[in-house]
Write a protein that holds these residues in place. Structure first.
Motif, mmCIF file in Angstrom:
data_model
loop_
_atom_site.group_PDB
_atom_site.id
_atom_site.type_symbol
_atom_site.label_atom_id
_atom_site.label_comp_id
_atom_site.label_asym_id
_atom_site.label_seq_id
_atom_site.Cartn_x
_atom_site.Cartn_y
_atom_site.Cartn_z
ATOM 1 N N UNK A 1 0.821 -1.210 0.000
ATOM 2 C CA UNK A 1 0.000 0.000 0.000
ATOM 3 C C UNK A 1 0.853 1.257 0.000
ATOM 4 N N UNK A 2 1.902 1.261 0.796
ATOM 5 C CA UNK A 2 2.778 2.438 0.891
ATOM 6 C C UNK A 2 4.228 2.001 1.006
ATOM 7 N N UNK A 3 5.059 2.655 0.239
ATOM 8 C CA UNK A 3 6.509 2.581 0.426
ATOM 9 C C UNK A 3 6.949 4.026 0.547
ATOM 10 N N UNK A 4 7.516 4.375 1.690
ATOM 11 C CA UNK A 4 7.919 5.765 1.924
ATOM 12 C C UNK A 4 9.293 5.778 2.564
ATOM 13 N N UNK A 5 10.133 6.658 2.037
ATOM 14 C CA UNK A 5 11.457 6.910 2.609
ATOM 15 C C UNK A 5 11.543 8.402 2.876
ATOM 16 N N UNK A 6 11.957 8.760 4.081
ATOM 17 C CA UNK A 6 12.050 10.178 4.440
ATOM 18 C C UNK A 6 13.038 10.886 3.510
ATOM 19 N N UNK A 7 12.808 12.169 3.243
ATOM 20 C CA UNK A 7 13.645 12.892 2.273
ATOM 21 C C UNK A 7 15.144 12.788 2.554
ATOM 22 N N UNK A 8 15.555 12.860 3.818
ATOM 23 C CA UNK A 8 16.976 12.836 4.138
ATOM 24 C C UNK A 8 17.611 11.470 3.893
ATOM 25 N N UNK A 9 16.802 10.413 3.721
ATOM 26 C CA UNK A 9 17.348 9.070 3.529
ATOM 27 C C UNK A 9 17.171 8.552 2.097
ATOM 28 N N UNK A 10 16.600 9.362 1.225
ATOM 29 C CA UNK A 10 16.370 8.914 -0.148
ATOM 30 C C UNK A 10 17.686 8.730 -0.891
ATOM 31 N N UNK A 11 17.658 7.841 -1.849
ATOM 32 C CA UNK A 11 18.819 7.513 -2.695
ATOM 33 C C UNK A 11 19.979 6.944 -1.892
ATOM 34 N N UNK A 12 19.673 6.353 -0.748
ATOM 35 C CA UNK A 12 20.721 5.747 0.078
ATOM 36 C C UNK A 12 20.551 4.238 0.192
ATOM 37 N N UNK A 13 19.559 3.679 -0.490
ATOM 38 C CA UNK A 13 19.330 2.237 -0.436
ATOM 39 C C UNK A 13 18.250 1.805 0.529
ATOM 40 N N UNK A 14 17.626 2.749 1.223
ATOM 41 C CA UNK A 14 16.596 2.393 2.202
ATOM 42 C C UNK A 14 15.402 1.736 1.512
ATOM 43 N N UNK A 15 14.941 2.327 0.419
ATOM 44 C CA UNK A 15 13.792 1.762 -0.289
ATOM 45 C C UNK A 15 14.067 0.349 -0.774
ATOM 46 N N UNK A 16 15.245 0.139 -1.345
ATOM 47 C CA UNK A 16 15.585 -1.206 -1.815
ATOM 48 C C UNK A 16 15.700 -2.179 -0.645
#
Length: 161
Positions: free
Chosen positions: A86-101
């Motif tokens: 339903x939701x995948x969210x990564x806070x702005x300061x952690x984006x593009x750091x591999x958190x989503x993956x």
């Protein structure tokens, strides 16, 4: 240090409600979506419906920097179960750091461990970054389906027929 070494990906429990409520509220604010006040969100989080799991990306300091909210589905391929993301969210300061993956990898492992054969989700067609992200993961865009929604008025109208 890799993102996996710095993060713990885990499912939440009721004690996580305050931190998770803050992250969910941040998400809603970023999307310009309405949301209840923090105490109401916290209360809801202590009583999640059966079949809902929320995975979080937790830093060593205990802060949450990402979440993935899924519902267990049945039936799926071969009458097996699956997840609906339903939701995948990564806070702005952690984006593009591999958190989503890392969150998606944890979902894939949890699905496989439960005997599930699929994870389904939707993504806004104008969200080019998310589309690229999901393509990189190996997700296959489904073009043979439409996404439908009964909003509050349509839901009430149908329920009252």
């Amino acid at each position: 240090m890799s993102v996996d070494d710095a993060l713990v990906i885990r499912t939440t429990d009721p004690a996580d409600a305050p931190a998770l409520a803050r992250l969910l509220t941040q998400m809603q604010q970023e999307y310009g979506a309405p949301h209840p006040e923090l105490p109401a969100v916290e209360a809801d989080l202590t009583q999640l419906p059966t079949g809902v799991d929320i995975f979080v990306a937790e830093r060593p300091d205990g802060s949450f920097v990402g979440l993935a909210a899924v519902a267990n589905l049945y039936p799926g391929p071969g009458l097996s179960g699956g997840f609906f993301l339903k939701e995948l969210y990564v806070s702005p300061q952690a984006r593009s750091s591999g958190v989503g993956e890392s969150l998606m990898r944890a979902l894939a492992r949890a699905a496989r461990d439960r005997g599930f054969r699929r994870i389904d989700w939707t993504v806004a067609t104008e969200n080019a970054g998310a589309l690229r992200f999901y393509d990189r993961l190996g997700g296959a865009a489904q073009t043979d389906r439409f996404f439908y929604r009964l909003g509050p008025q349509a839901l009430d109208a149908l329920a009252d027929r």
